[in-house]
Design an enzyme around this catalytic site. Structure first.
Site, PDB file in Angstrom:
ATOM      1  N   ALA A 140       0.888  -1.326   0.109  1.00 48.56           N
ATOM      2  CA  ALA A 140       0.124  -0.032   0.160  1.00 48.56           C
ATOM      3  C   ALA A 140       0.939   1.201   0.134  1.00 48.56           C
ATOM      4  O   ALA A 140       1.972   1.067   0.361  1.00 48.56           O
ATOM      5  CB  ALA A 140      -0.815   0.019   1.325  1.00 48.56           C
ATOM      6  N   ASP A 141       0.306   2.355  -0.578  1.00 51.67           N
ATOM      7  CA  ASP A 141       1.257   3.528  -0.806  1.00 51.67           C
ATOM      8  C   ASP A 141       1.340   4.130   0.831  1.00 51.67           C
ATOM      9  O   ASP A 141       0.476   3.908   1.493  1.00 51.67           O
ATOM     10  CB  ASP A 141       0.624   4.465  -1.644  1.00 51.67           C
ATOM     11  CG  ASP A 141       1.503   5.647  -2.100  1.00 51.67           C
ATOM     12  OD1 ASP A 141       2.649   5.742  -1.541  1.00 51.67           O
ATOM     13  OD2 ASP A 141       1.185   6.389  -3.051  1.00 51.67           O
ATOM     14  N   CYS A 142       2.311   5.053   0.942  1.00 50.90           N
ATOM     15  CA  CYS A 142       2.401   5.437   2.243  1.00 50.90           C
ATOM     16  C   CYS A 142       1.249   5.853   2.899  1.00 50.90           C
ATOM     17  O   CYS A 142       0.445   6.823   2.375  1.00 50.90           O
ATOM     18  CB  CYS A 142       3.234   6.855   2.118  1.00 50.90           C
ATOM     19  SG  CYS A 142       4.944   6.597   2.187  1.00 50.90           S
TER      20      CYS A 142
END
Ligand SMILES: *[C@@H]1O[C@H](CO)[C@@H](O)[C@H](O)[C@H]1NC(C)=O
Ligand SMILES: *[C@@H]1O[C@H](CO)[C@@H](O)[C@H](O)[C@H]1NC(C)=O
Ligand SMILES: *[C@@H]1O[C@H](CO)[C@@H](O)[C@H](O)[C@H]1NC(C)=O
Ligand SMILES: *[C@@H]1O[C@H](CO)[C@@H](O)[C@H](O)[C@H]1NC(C)=O
Ligand SMILES: *[C@@H]1O[C@H](CO)[C@@H](O)[C@H](O)[C@H]1NC(C)=O
Ligand SMILES: *[C@@H]1O[C@H](CO)[C@@H](O)[C@H](O)[C@H]1NC(C)=O
Ligand SMILES: *[C@@H]1O[C@H](CO)[C@@H](O)[C@H](O)[C@H]1NC(C)=O
Length: 787
Positions: free
Chosen positions: A327-329
């Protein structure tokens, strides 16, 4: 019992777990590591690697006082999957949960060390992401041009070669304890709209080019020579692990108050299959990437990181990903806070089996990297392999190959060496350094820089006496107070080079553009300098997205224009070498340069690629926009001239249908011919037929040069709602003056002639398709029939 334990940890870990529950496919979920860096300081960040050579080193286990025999995950005779399963089975639930962030804490009890998953290598190693760091002992890495410029080379082999150079530097830093082996690069979202702030990171607007770039760059990063065609993809060795991001329909950052964190991308199945997902499919299927990152935004209401249909079904099952999904930040936190997704507080729903499966995906990747068993062929790489002359020269070569010649009145370029003893080098980018390396390079708050910078001033100083004036205080050029000195040097110098454009203060992550003009007083600066110049005037534009420079295109006092993207650490040398003819430019624009009024006609937030007649929105990209442009996709001049001749071509394709293949209907415009069997679903076809063309490229000018041959297809006339044309193949070729080369294309029929219908189905239409080479120098039909 497990549920109880979970509840105890859930206060802080709820969001991680929830994510796994929601996606069923997740592996690494990270916290805001950057926040942590600022909070607890640089020195506490875990380096990518500890001081051991590899995890399952018997001496290491002995030193730890552990019996390696009781850890089957160290048994090389077993498959990686079996070993990963054993490793996970040896962990407690508490230990498992501690491996789910970008910083995996390890489990000392069983000899599993810490690991930092987050490193970045978009166009060279970078200090963004705590897994890679620089200090006095390792201070530099090669910063290649940003992807948008490297793409403009249209040279697949170059894209792959840069990937190899970057992974060599990565292995060297890993050996030095300065990097991990997992890189969350490349960015492969399609540049759908010129306003998007992250075009700098992308390979442009065409999904096929983006996917081809992705596959080549990823193979350059990942492939261990000789194992490219390994049969068992679960054990195929990795040089480093790449990650194609951000999946999917992510290309609004921050526009008029709409932020990526809360943006709900409304996309059709058609655009998803044809445009947004296609590069990811090519990255997985052709690049065999070992990770995919899902994006912040929602897709039709569902957070991209919480959509089992997209992640589990499409990426993992349909495309057969061998690797992990990340997952992105903070996107999990974003999901809860910004999307108010599900409004959940239900820890008990997380099944431990899902955590196990996710962890297994992770450990198989680490095993393929040799972190458990070692990978002897890279152990000797060290500091001398970073910023080597070869890599620095490759960075310069990439810039030269990408730079696009947009205007060259009366062949004013190249300037003859020695004929212009003094050069006015003016404009806000005349002394550009950090601007040339763009983003995902070296963030100023961490240590680390490129090997060096060759600014435009440096580059031109090898061709003449340079008279410099910035003309503006920065690219925003808020006032005209510095124009005078720039005009002054132009009146007294023998030739004028104006280096203008934009930078990360105008287009960047979290910063979309509102207009397509040069900022502030730059236009005044350019016009006044051009008007006053004694000698020839060359304008160089640094940007990622297109800029409306119609004024310069139409101004006869501006004799030549180049686009240099953000050309990397060696950019200034490449620009100067091109202007003085040491290199003949052959780059082509990877995005359409729209006229400024284009952005008044549609909001950035409308995701649709096709024209939207109900709102009066025009189409997007060369595939769906046929209005006037400043420069079209694929545009680019050369110092020589090429002539194309079709030497051979397939004109007819007959596909014999079995009783299991059913004709699909296609909407045709009234009054056009519609075949009795309009199309077959590509899923129902074997798609093993290729059509061929051979194009002779003759260099009819008097300079050696590179030519990019672009091949497009057009579907049969009359089908409603298809693209205007579609790039299906390209090749870059060097042709010496006065000679010719014949280029062969063999294009898969389904890939070359297929379309996506309004339901998102890939179909192969029958009828008369048209093949167009280049700007229409060659046009011929291919008749496809089913019988
Ligand atoms: C390696 O790391 C361990 C644990 O941090 C430490 O005790 C040991 O001294 C280190 N060895 C070397 C050679 O640096
Ligand atoms: C394409 O890139 C490769 C690798 O860098 C290079 O050797 C080759 O000359 C380039 N091709 C052309 C036509 O410029
Ligand atoms: C939590 O999830 C379980 C399983 O999905 C469900 O049976 C239960 O009703 C949920 N509890 C709450 C409070 O939502
Ligand atoms: C160009 O910029 C560098 C900093 O990047 C600076 O040190 C140098 O003085 C500048 N050159 C001129 C001529 O202003
Ligand atoms: C161009 O230069 C001439 C003479 O130097 C001046 O009269 C004119 O106003 C200038 N035009 C622009 C657009 O600066
Ligand atoms: C280029 O090719 C066309 C036909 O394909 C021919 O008519 C023309 O003379 C050629 N031009 C040159 C300069 O060879
Ligand atoms: C095509 O013709 C049909 C029947 O004559 C009509 O119902 C339909 O509206 C027409 N479609 C278009 C796009 O003109």
């Amino acid at each position: 019992m497990h549920a109880k334990q979970l509840q105890a940890m859930a206060r802080t870990l709820l969001t991680f777990l929830l994510c796994i529950y929601l996606t069923l496919a997740f592996c690494v979920i990270y916290t805001d590591a950057r926040k942590r860096v600022t909070k607890i300081g640089r020195d506490t960040v875990t380096p990518g690697r500890s001081n051991f050579t590899y995890i399952c080193d018997p001496a290491r286990y002995a030193q730890l006082g552990l019996d390696i025999k009781s850890f089957p995950f160290c048994d090389k005779k077993l498959s990686y999957q079996v070993r990963a399963r054993d490793l996970v089975s040896q962990m407690t639930l508490y230990e498992k949960v501690r491996q789910l962030g970008n910083r995996a804490y390890g489990a000392p009890r069983i000899g599993l060390p810490e690991y930092e998953w987050w490193s970045e290598a978009l166009h060279g190693l970078s200090n963004v992401g705590p897994g890679t760091f620089f200090d006095d002992s390792v201070a530099h890495a090669t910063s290649f041009p940003t992807p948008i410029l490297t793409t403009a080379s249209f040279n697949e082999s170059l894209w792959n070669t840069i990937g190899k150079a970057v992974s060599t530097e990565a292995r060297a830093l890993y050996n030095l304890g300065h990097a991990g082996l997992t890189f969350w690069s490349p960015t492969i979202n399609v540049a759908r709209d010129p306003r998007w702030g992250r075009i700098i990171e992308t390979p442009g607007e065409d999904p096929f080019v983006v996917g081809t770039y992705a596959a080549n760059y990823v193979r350059g990063l990942q492939d261990v020579e000789g194992t490219e065609h390994f049969k068992d993809l679960n054990s195929r060795p990795l040089k480093v692990s790449a990650c194609c991001k951000h999946f999917t329909a992510y290309d609004v950052d921050n526009w008029k108050g709409v932020e990526r964190y809360s943006f709900d991308a409304k996309v059709t199945e058609q655009d998803l299959a044809e445009t947004f997902n296609r590069p990811f499919q090519m990255c997985v299927e052709n690049g065999d990437v070992s990770s995919v990152m899902c994006s912040y935004n929602r897709v039709n209401g569902i957070p991209a990181c919480a959509d089992p249909k997209l992640l589990k079904q499409t990426v993992r099952e349909d495309w057969n990903l061998h690797g992990y999904i990340v997952a992105d930040c903070d996107s999990i936190e974003v999901m809860i806070k910004n999307h108010k997704w599900l409004n959940v507080d239900n820890e008990t729903a997380v099944r431990e089996a899902l955590v196990d499966r996710s962890l297994q995906y992770l450990y198989v990747v680490l095993m393929r990297l040799g972190i458990f068993d070692g990978h002897s062929q890279y152990n000797s790489l060290g500091i001398n392999d970073v910023c080597s002359n070869e890599h620095i020269e490759l960075a310069a070569e990439a810039a030269r190959e990408g730079i696009v010649l947009l205007k060259n009145d009366n062949g004013i370029l190249p300037l003859a060496t020695g004929k212009y003893p003094s050069l006015a080098v003016v404009g806000p980018h005349a002394n550009a350094s950090t601007a040339m390396i763009g983003n995902y390079a070296f963030d100023p708050w961490n240590k680390g820089t490129p090997c060096r910078y060759i600014t435009p001033l440096n580059g031109f100083s090898s061709y003449g006496r340079v008279n410099y004036a910035a003309g503006c205080s920065n690219v925003k050029c808020p006032d005209g107070s510095l124009i005078g000195p720039a005009v002054q040097v132009a009146t007294t110098s023998d030739a004028t080079i104006i280096v203008a454009g934009i930078d990360l203060s105008i287009e960047a992550e979290s910063r979309d553009r509102l207009d397509l003009f040069l900022p502030g007083k730059q236009t005044d600066l350019i016009n006044q300098v051009a008007n006053a110049s004694k000698g020839p005037v060359v304008l160089v534009i640094m940007s990622a997205g297109g800029v409306d420079i119609s004024f310069a295109k139409n101004n006869p006092k501006i004799h030549a224009i180049l686009w240099s993207g953000y050309p990397g650490e060696e950019g200034g040398q490449a620009i100067a070498d091109i202007i003085f003819g040491k290199y003949n430019p052959g780059g082509r624009l990877p995005v359409t340069w729209y006229q400024a009024d284009y952005v008044d006609k549609l909001p950035l937030t409308s995701m649709q690629l096709r024209p939207d007649d109900s709102n009066g929105y025009p189409g997007r990209t060369y595939k769906f926009f046929d209005g006037p442009t400043v420069f079209p996709f694929g545009y680019g001049l050369s110092y020589t001239k090429f002539n194309y001749t079709l030497k051979a071509a397939t004109n007819r394709l007959q596909i014999k249908l079995t009783k299991f293949q059913h004709c699909r209907d296609l909407p045709y415009k009234n009054g056009t011919f519609k075949p009795s069997c309009p199309a077959i679903a590509i899923d129902d076809l074997r798609c093993n037929k290729k059509f061929k063309l051979a194009v002779e490229v003759k260099n009819v000018g008097n300079r050696d040069g590179d030519e990019v041959v672009l091949v497009y297809s057009q579907p049969p006339v009359g089908i409603v709602g298809t693209h205007i044309k579609n790039l299906i193949a390209f090749q870059k070729v060097f042709v010496a003056a006065g000679t010719s080369k014949t280029i062969q294309f063999a294009i898969n029929t389904c890939q070359g002639l297929g379309i996506v219908d309004s339901y998102g189905n890939a179909l192969l239409p029958s009828g008369a398709h048209t093949i167009i080479v280049g700007d229409g120098a060659i046009v011929f039909p291919i008749q496809l029939t089913y019988r």
